[in-house]
Scaffold this motif. Sequence first.
Motif, PDB file in Angstrom:
ATOM      1  N   ALA A  89       0.692  -1.079   0.016  1.00  0.00           N
ATOM      2  CA  ALA A  89      -0.346  -0.038   0.203  1.00  0.00           C
ATOM      3  C   ALA A  89       0.857   1.468  -0.136  1.00  0.00           C
ATOM      4  O   ALA A  89       0.249   2.007  -0.847  1.00  0.00           O
ATOM      5  N   ASP A  90       1.775   1.322   0.094  1.00  0.00           N
ATOM      6  CA  ASP A  90       2.458   2.437   0.787  1.00  0.00           C
ATOM      7  C   ASP A  90       3.218   2.175  -0.399  1.00  0.00           C
ATOM      8  O   ASP A  90       3.357   4.033  -1.314  1.00  0.00           O
ATOM      9  N   ALA A  91       4.058   1.000  -0.997  1.00  0.00           N
ATOM     10  CA  ALA A  91       4.556   1.890  -2.352  1.00  0.00           C
ATOM     11  C   ALA A  91       3.466   2.544  -3.141  1.00  0.00           C
ATOM     12  O   ALA A  91       3.831   3.279  -4.333  1.00  0.00           O
ATOM     13  N   GLU A  92       1.878   1.880  -3.399  1.00  0.00           N
ATOM     14  CA  GLU A  92       1.146   2.763  -4.552  1.00  0.00           C
ATOM     15  C   GLU A  92       1.299   4.294  -4.216  1.00  0.00           C
ATOM     16  O   GLU A  92       1.017   4.925  -5.252  1.00  0.00           O
ATOM     17  N   ILE A  93       1.297   4.341  -2.623  1.00  0.00           N
ATOM     18  CA  ILE A  93       0.241   5.558  -2.228  1.00  0.00           C
ATOM     19  C   ILE A  93       1.830   6.506  -2.548  1.00  0.00           C
ATOM     20  O   ILE A  93       1.375   7.015  -3.469  1.00  0.00           O
ATOM     21  N   VAL A  94       3.449   6.026  -3.048  1.00  0.00           N
ATOM     22  CA  VAL A  94       3.861   7.277  -2.898  1.00  0.00           C
ATOM     23  C   VAL A  94       3.996   6.954  -4.930  1.00  0.00           C
ATOM     24  O   VAL A  94       4.083   8.070  -5.274  1.00  0.00           O
ATOM     25  N   ARG A  95       3.456   6.023  -5.260  1.00  0.00           N
ATOM     26  CA  ARG A  95       3.501   6.269  -6.648  1.00  0.00           C
ATOM     27  C   ARG A  95       2.014   7.073  -7.157  1.00  0.00           C
ATOM     28  O   ARG A  95       2.545   7.827  -8.277  1.00  0.00           O
ATOM     29  N   LEU A  96       1.011   7.150  -6.920  1.00  0.00           N
ATOM     30  CA  LEU A  96       0.246   7.999  -7.056  1.00  0.00           C
ATOM     31  C   LEU A  96       0.524   9.182  -6.695  1.00  0.00           C
ATOM     32  O   LEU A  96      -0.092   9.879  -7.472  1.00  0.00           O
ATOM     33  N   ILE A  97       1.518   9.594  -5.453  1.00  0.00           N
ATOM     34  CA  ILE A  97       1.496  11.062  -4.558  1.00  0.00           C
ATOM     35  C   ILE A  97       2.225  11.379  -5.967  1.00  0.00           C
ATOM     36  O   ILE A  97       2.527  12.872  -6.386  1.00  0.00           O
ATOM     37  N   GLN A  98       3.691  10.527  -6.293  1.00  0.00           N
ATOM     38  CA  GLN A  98       4.175  11.926  -7.697  1.00  0.00           C
ATOM     39  C   GLN A  98       3.187  12.155  -8.955  1.00  0.00           C
ATOM     40  O   GLN A  98       3.637  12.960  -9.191  1.00  0.00           O
ATOM     41  N   ARG A  99       2.762  10.693  -8.972  1.00  0.00           N
ATOM     42  CA  ARG A  99       1.758  11.361 -10.242  1.00  0.00           C
ATOM     43  C   ARG A  99       0.468  12.078 -10.257  1.00  0.00           C
ATOM     44  O   ARG A  99       0.331  12.681 -10.798  1.00  0.00           O
ATOM     45  N   ARG A 100      -0.035  12.313  -9.027  1.00  0.00           N
ATOM     46  CA  ARG A 100      -0.435  13.399  -8.525  1.00  0.00           C
ATOM     47  C   ARG A 100      -0.450  14.335  -8.454  1.00  0.00           C
ATOM     48  O   ARG A 100      -0.200  16.200  -8.935  1.00  0.00           O
ATOM     49  N   THR A 101       1.471  14.477  -8.189  1.00  0.00           N
ATOM     50  CA  THR A 101       2.233  15.857  -8.503  1.00  0.00           C
ATOM     51  C   THR A 101       2.459  16.683  -9.849  1.00  0.00           C
ATOM     52  O   THR A 101       2.476  17.577  -9.960  1.00  0.00           O
ATOM     53  N   ALA A 102       2.543  15.336 -10.303  1.00  0.00           N
ATOM     54  CA  ALA A 102       3.367  15.903 -11.639  1.00  0.00           C
ATOM     55  C   ALA A 102       2.006  16.167 -12.361  1.00  0.00           C
ATOM     56  O   ALA A 102       2.089  16.983 -13.205  1.00  0.00           O
ATOM     57  N   LEU A 103       0.574  15.466 -12.560  1.00  0.00           N
ATOM     58  CA  LEU A 103      -0.587  15.971 -13.564  1.00  0.00           C
ATOM     59  C   LEU A 103      -0.661  17.459 -12.418  1.00  0.00           C
ATOM     60  O   LEU A 103      -1.012  18.348 -13.487  1.00  0.00           O
ATOM     61  N   SER A 104      -0.763  18.202 -10.761  1.00  0.00           N
ATOM     62  CA  SER A 104      -0.731  19.348 -10.555  1.00  0.00           C
ATOM     63  C   SER A 104       0.161  20.231 -11.493  1.00  0.00           C
ATOM     64  O   SER A 104      -0.259  21.368 -11.198  1.00  0.00           O
ATOM     65  N   GLN A 105       1.139  20.034 -11.245  1.00  0.00           N
ATOM     66  CA  GLN A 105       2.699  20.676 -12.135  1.00  0.00           C
ATOM     67  C   GLN A 105       2.251  21.061 -13.383  1.00  0.00           C
ATOM     68  O   GLN A 105       2.214  21.565 -13.984  1.00  0.00           O
ATOM     69  N   ALA A 106       1.514  20.336 -14.017  1.00  0.00           N
ATOM     70  CA  ALA A 106       1.146  20.424 -15.969  1.00  0.00           C
ATOM     71  C   ALA A 106       0.377  21.362 -16.310  1.00  0.00           C
ATOM     72  O   ALA A 106       0.379  22.325 -16.437  1.00  0.00           O
ATOM     73  N   ILE A 107      -1.160  21.090 -14.729  1.00  0.00           N
ATOM     74  CA  ILE A 107      -1.338  22.211 -15.204  1.00  0.00           C
ATOM     75  C   ILE A 107      -1.330  23.575 -14.461  1.00  0.00           C
ATOM     76  O   ILE A 107      -1.766  24.291 -15.490  1.00  0.00           O
ATOM     77  N   GLY A 108      -0.728  23.675 -13.818  1.00  0.00           N
ATOM     78  CA  GLY A 108       0.452  24.606 -13.268  1.00  0.00           C
ATOM     79  C   GLY A 108       1.124  25.752 -14.785  1.00  0.00           C
ATOM     80  O   GLY A 108       0.819  26.624 -14.338  1.00  0.00           O
ATOM     81  N   GLN A 109       1.740  24.434 -15.195  1.00  0.00           N
ATOM     82  CA  GLN A 109       2.507  25.075 -16.068  1.00  0.00           C
ATOM     83  C   GLN A 109       2.127  25.499 -17.079  1.00  0.00           C
ATOM     84  O   GLN A 109       1.786  26.502 -18.076  1.00  0.00           O
ATOM     85  N   ALA A 110       0.456  24.784 -17.467  1.00  0.00           N
ATOM     86  CA  ALA A 110       0.131  25.475 -18.441  1.00  0.00           C
ATOM     87  C   ALA A 110      -0.799  26.350 -18.586  1.00  0.00           C
ATOM     88  O   ALA A 110      -1.173  27.385 -18.927  1.00  0.00           O
ATOM     89  N   ARG A 111      -1.637  26.992 -16.576  1.00  0.00           N
ATOM     90  CA  ARG A 111      -2.385  27.863 -16.834  1.00  0.00           C
ATOM     91  C   ARG A 111      -0.972  29.149 -16.397  1.00  0.00           C
ATOM     92  O   ARG A 111      -1.583  29.995 -16.897  1.00  0.00           O
TER      93      ARG A 111
END
Length: 99
Positions: free
Chosen positions: A32-54
């Motif tokens: 579960a922890d490994a998956e949580i870390v992976r999902l947090i990395q994914r979430r951060t990348a998605l958020s940063q891509a939106i931020g750059q676009a905005r």
Amino acid sequence: MRHVSEPAPLPEIPVPSDQDGIDLLRVEIDAADAEIVRLIQRRTALSQAIGQARKSLGGPRIVYSREMAILDRFRALGPAGTDLGMLLLAMGRGKLGRK
Ligand SMILES: O=C(O)C(=O)C[C@]1(C(=O)O)C=C[C@@H](O)C=C1
């Protein structure tokens, strides 16, 4: 009917009666922890891509209405859940999670 973005409810976990049972649950915690870390990395990348676009579209750095909606979901985890949601939002904005 459940909405597509809402995951299925989690099954109950029987309390183990011996060390083997504890070790088995620890294997699941590690996964579960490994998956949580992976999902947090994914979430951060998605958020940063939106931020750059905005930014390139001339929009604001922060969208408070969206952040409030996100924190609403984390409120289900209690006060620590709200803290966790705020940390995730900060990581997306780039204040945290820098290498
Ligand atoms: O959804 C957005 O518009 C984003 O920029 C993503 C995100 C987020 O991490 O969820 C990040 C910053 C905004 O203030 C709101 C939300």
